[in-house]
Design an enzyme around this catalytic site. Sequence first.
Site, PDB file in Angstrom:
ATOM      1  N   ASP A   1     -29.574 -33.657  26.834  1.00  0.00           N
ATOM      2  CA  ASP A   1     -30.245 -32.525  27.472  1.00  0.00           C
ATOM      3  C   ASP A   1     -29.407 -32.047  28.658  1.00  0.00           C
ATOM      4  O   ASP A   1     -29.230 -32.775  29.631  1.00  0.00           O
ATOM      5  CB  ASP A   1     -31.638 -32.990  27.930  1.00  0.00           C
ATOM      6  CG  ASP A   1     -32.342 -31.944  28.772  1.00  0.00           C
ATOM      7  OD1 ASP A   1     -31.955 -30.758  28.699  1.00  0.00           O
ATOM      8  OD2 ASP A   1     -33.280 -32.317  29.505  1.00  0.00           O
TER       9      ASP A   1
ATOM     10  N   ASN B   1     -30.060 -29.255  30.525  1.00  0.00           N
ATOM     11  CA  ASN B   1     -30.725 -28.452  31.566  1.00  0.00           C
ATOM     12  C   ASN B   1     -32.005 -29.066  32.123  1.00  0.00           C
ATOM     13  O   ASN B   1     -32.793 -28.386  32.785  1.00  0.00           O
ATOM     14  CB  ASN B   1     -31.002 -27.029  31.041  1.00  0.00           C
ATOM     15  CG  ASN B   1     -31.914 -27.053  29.816  1.00  0.00           C
ATOM     16  OD1 ASN B   1     -32.349 -28.133  29.386  1.00  0.00           O
ATOM     17  ND2 ASN B   1     -32.215 -25.910  29.259  1.00  0.00           N
TER      18      ASN B   1
ATOM     19  N   ASP C   1     -34.809 -30.015  30.840  1.00  0.00           N
ATOM     20  CA  ASP C   1     -36.174 -29.708  30.373  1.00  0.00           C
ATOM     21  C   ASP C   1     -36.722 -30.795  29.441  1.00  0.00           C
ATOM     22  O   ASP C   1     -37.795 -30.633  28.857  1.00  0.00           O
ATOM     23  CB  ASP C   1     -36.231 -28.325  29.702  1.00  0.00           C
ATOM     24  CG  ASP C   1     -35.403 -28.263  28.417  1.00  0.00           C
ATOM     25  OD1 ASP C   1     -34.752 -29.282  28.067  1.00  0.00           O
ATOM     26  OD2 ASP C   1     -35.390 -27.214  27.753  1.00  0.00           O
TER      27      ASP C   1
ATOM     28  N   ASP D   1     -30.031 -30.187  23.724  1.00  0.00           N
ATOM     29  CA  ASP D   1     -29.663 -28.797  23.428  1.00  0.00           C
ATOM     30  C   ASP D   1     -28.197 -28.660  23.006  1.00  0.00           C
ATOM     31  O   ASP D   1     -27.431 -29.631  23.063  1.00  0.00           O
ATOM     32  CB  ASP D   1     -29.969 -27.901  24.639  1.00  0.00           C
ATOM     33  CG  ASP D   1     -29.475 -28.537  25.935  1.00  0.00           C
ATOM     34  OD1 ASP D   1     -28.347 -29.034  25.935  1.00  0.00           O
ATOM     35  OD2 ASP D   1     -30.235 -28.554  26.939  1.00  0.00           O
TER      36      ASP D   1
ATOM     37  N   ASP E   1     -28.325 -27.574   8.935  1.00  0.00           N
ATOM     38  CA  ASP E   1     -29.312 -28.021   7.961  1.00  0.00           C
ATOM     39  C   ASP E   1     -29.840 -26.801   7.223  1.00  0.00           C
ATOM     40  O   ASP E   1     -30.260 -25.834   7.858  1.00  0.00           O
ATOM     41  CB  ASP E   1     -30.449 -28.720   8.720  1.00  0.00           C
ATOM     42  CG  ASP E   1     -30.955 -29.944   8.016  1.00  0.00           C
ATOM     43  OD1 ASP E   1     -31.367 -29.807   6.852  1.00  0.00           O
ATOM     44  OD2 ASP E   1     -30.937 -31.028   8.622  1.00  0.00           O
TER      45      ASP E   1
ATOM     46  N   ASP F   1     -31.759 -29.643   2.708  1.00  0.00           N
ATOM     47  CA  ASP F   1     -33.034 -30.328   2.860  1.00  0.00           C
ATOM     48  C   ASP F   1     -33.925 -30.225   1.621  1.00  0.00           C
ATOM     49  O   ASP F   1     -34.100 -29.129   1.071  1.00  0.00           O
ATOM     50  CB  ASP F   1     -33.766 -29.684   4.043  1.00  0.00           C
ATOM     51  CG  ASP F   1     -35.071 -30.365   4.381  1.00  0.00           C
ATOM     52  OD1 ASP F   1     -35.016 -31.483   4.895  1.00  0.00           O
ATOM     53  OD2 ASP F   1     -36.142 -29.776   4.115  1.00  0.00           O
TER      54      ASP F   1
ATOM     55  N   GLU G   1     -29.881 -33.537   0.082  1.00  0.00           N
ATOM     56  CA  GLU G   1     -30.916 -34.566   0.215  1.00  0.00           C
ATOM     57  C   GLU G   1     -31.653 -34.565  -1.114  1.00  0.00           C
ATOM     58  O   GLU G   1     -32.537 -33.747  -1.354  1.00  0.00           O
ATOM     59  CB  GLU G   1     -31.879 -34.230   1.355  1.00  0.00           C
ATOM     60  CG  GLU G   1     -32.847 -35.382   1.602  1.00  0.00           C
ATOM     61  CD  GLU G   1     -34.159 -34.981   2.280  1.00  0.00           C
ATOM     62  OE1 GLU G   1     -34.767 -35.839   2.915  1.00  0.00           O
ATOM     63  OE2 GLU G   1     -34.587 -33.818   2.153  1.00  0.00           O
TER      64      GLU G   1
ATOM     65  N   HIS H   1     -32.700 -39.388  10.565  1.00  0.00           N
ATOM     66  CA  HIS H   1     -33.851 -39.044  11.409  1.00  0.00           C
ATOM     67  C   HIS H   1     -35.187 -39.262  10.697  1.00  0.00           C
ATOM     68  O   HIS H   1     -36.234 -39.060  11.308  1.00  0.00           O
ATOM     69  CB  HIS H   1     -33.728 -37.587  11.840  1.00  0.00           C
ATOM     70  CG  HIS H   1     -33.828 -36.654  10.666  1.00  0.00           C
ATOM     71  ND1 HIS H   1     -32.855 -36.590   9.688  1.00  0.00           N
ATOM     72  CD2 HIS H   1     -34.798 -35.809  10.275  1.00  0.00           C
ATOM     73  CE1 HIS H   1     -33.233 -35.733   8.767  1.00  0.00           C
ATOM     74  NE2 HIS H   1     -34.406 -35.239   9.091  1.00  0.00           N
ATOM     75  N   ASP H   2     -35.160 -39.608   9.424  1.00  0.00           N
ATOM     76  CA  ASP H   2     -36.393 -39.846   8.671  1.00  0.00           C
ATOM     77  C   ASP H   2     -36.653 -41.328   8.439  1.00  0.00           C
ATOM     78  O   ASP H   2     -37.595 -41.694   7.735  1.00  0.00           O
ATOM     79  CB  ASP H   2     -36.311 -39.190   7.283  1.00  0.00           C
ATOM     80  CG  ASP H   2     -36.355 -37.685   7.363  1.00  0.00           C
ATOM     81  OD1 ASP H   2     -36.942 -37.161   8.323  1.00  0.00           O
ATOM     82  OD2 ASP H   2     -35.795 -37.036   6.457  1.00  0.00           O
TER      83      ASP H   2
END
Length: 572
Positions: free
Chosen positions: A21, A23, A25, A29, A98, A203, A262, A334-335
């Site tokens: 990150d 910035n 928040d 990013d 993706d 995907d 995928e 990530h899954d």
Amino acid sequence: MKKKWWHDKVAYQIYPKSFYDSNGDGIGDIPGIISKLDYLKDLGVDIIWLSPCFCSPLADQGYDISDYYNIDPRFGTIEDIDVLLEEAKKRDMYILMDLVVNHCSDEHEWFEKACEDPMGEYGKFFYIQNGKEDGSEPNNWRSYFGGSAWDKLPGHEEENLYYLHLFHKKQPDLNWEHKEMREEVYKMINWWLDKGLAGFRIDAIINIKKALPVENYSYPADRDDGLVRPQRMLKDAVGIGEFLGEMHERTFKPHDSFAVGEVFDVEKKDLPEFIGDDGYFSSMFDFNETIFGSSDKGWYDAKKITPDDYKRCCFESQAEMDGVGYFSNIIENHDEPRGVSRYIPEGECTPRAKKLLGAMNFLLKGLPFIYQGQEIGMENVVLESIDQVDDISTLDEYQVAKNAGLSDEEALKVVNFFSRDNARTPMQWTDKAQAGFTTGTPWLYVNPNYTEINVAAQEEDPESVLNWYKALISLRKNPEYKETVVYGDTVPVLEDTHNLMAYYRKGENQTILVIGNYQPQAQTVELPCEIEKVLLDNTKGVQNEYSELPAFKDGKLTLEGYQTIAAVVKEA
Ligand code: NOJ
């Protein structure tokens, strides 16, 4: 198999929301990614796949896209992407994005227009359908995230009108039977490729062909909810090749781009069509290990994988791909939960064991994809309450487990092990606040073990998991061994030996043995070959090439617990 530009590369998956990150928040990013390009270059990465950062309500963390041509302001701007592409190019790196085109977001203007006028042009972009005469859903397909795959069309709740969403209800399925819709998809893909993307990770693509007409395809229920998993319907949905072939011809092929699918459940006989020399995709992920032990009933009923199972799954896939194409190998994404927490038995997850797993997977034939944090051995996180969970799929599986009679505590334990959140906790850069991921409050909690497991500490430690990954990557790129590591055949060795994973990579004039003792106790094995030169040994630091041979006597090799060696062998 024809040689391709991407075969000898190393790929890395970034989950932008949790990477870095810039910035404050609390959300990772694109500028954050740009600032870490040198880190990735130094690691040895060539290809970077970004999970979606397009405009999205983030109902499924970006896999619900509301504008394919723009970047969500939380991740940056389209100009940031231009800078990323330029900066990557300067470093000889390639960017993949993706491609999520089985569905879009219900906030995409196509769907909004479809809701305004279901019988108009955009109505045809989706599967909008009357329910049964009694007003119930058109059939009994379950969505991947639980519940019916059908919902009433927004704005038409009083009518008997449904739309299909195989995933979340905010992810309406796009209708690939409709040519105009396909044309829009190809236009968008080409727009991105013309911009300088090297390709896409694609995907959920196996879902684009449905069994039609949908009302003819209800099936016997596979759970008490009266529904049936979507994979059942996919078996009857023949003819996907027509769409995939068209997409390949119109987009990826003219750009010589890299497309990794995928894809689940492809039969061996169909593999050449998918990843052969002129296949629909350049490559597809090998999910054989990740799907091992899964159950139709849900995560609570899944069987845990053992080292012997893991080995078998890898070898099965290697044999399947042999002579056909080039798989993309992963330990996690990530899954999935963190690979080290899944494939190393509980209580044995040491840095040495993590190095074994890294080497075993990385040195198989195929394109290695490293998922962010894998290179420092990031682990699953232990949750105390279901309220800490963000992931929609985990929340559903928790309910499924409870419905099956598990207590709150048992259900939490089950979902903890498999939760997609395990891989989505922020990247651990330092031992400072929030693991150096953000100066603000991270969108998802940081794994408390960041004080021990982080990039900064591992960069300083020559024996770290990070430096082991660097050594694996340099071996893959070393001109002396590259041909063998990239193209050599995989031949299992001592396949039936318990808790031992060993294989040759046989090149034209060279054979490399990869052998790992997948248990904490030492093990002596009779080797069918003679070691000539050790290239890597996880008990000896991470420098390449040792003059000292491991404990090797009368053809017998004694390996310490979790010891792993890669070595050139004499005629095997
Ligand atoms: C697969 C993606 O990897 C996953 O994160 C997503 O939830 C589904 N496809 C739906 O797009």
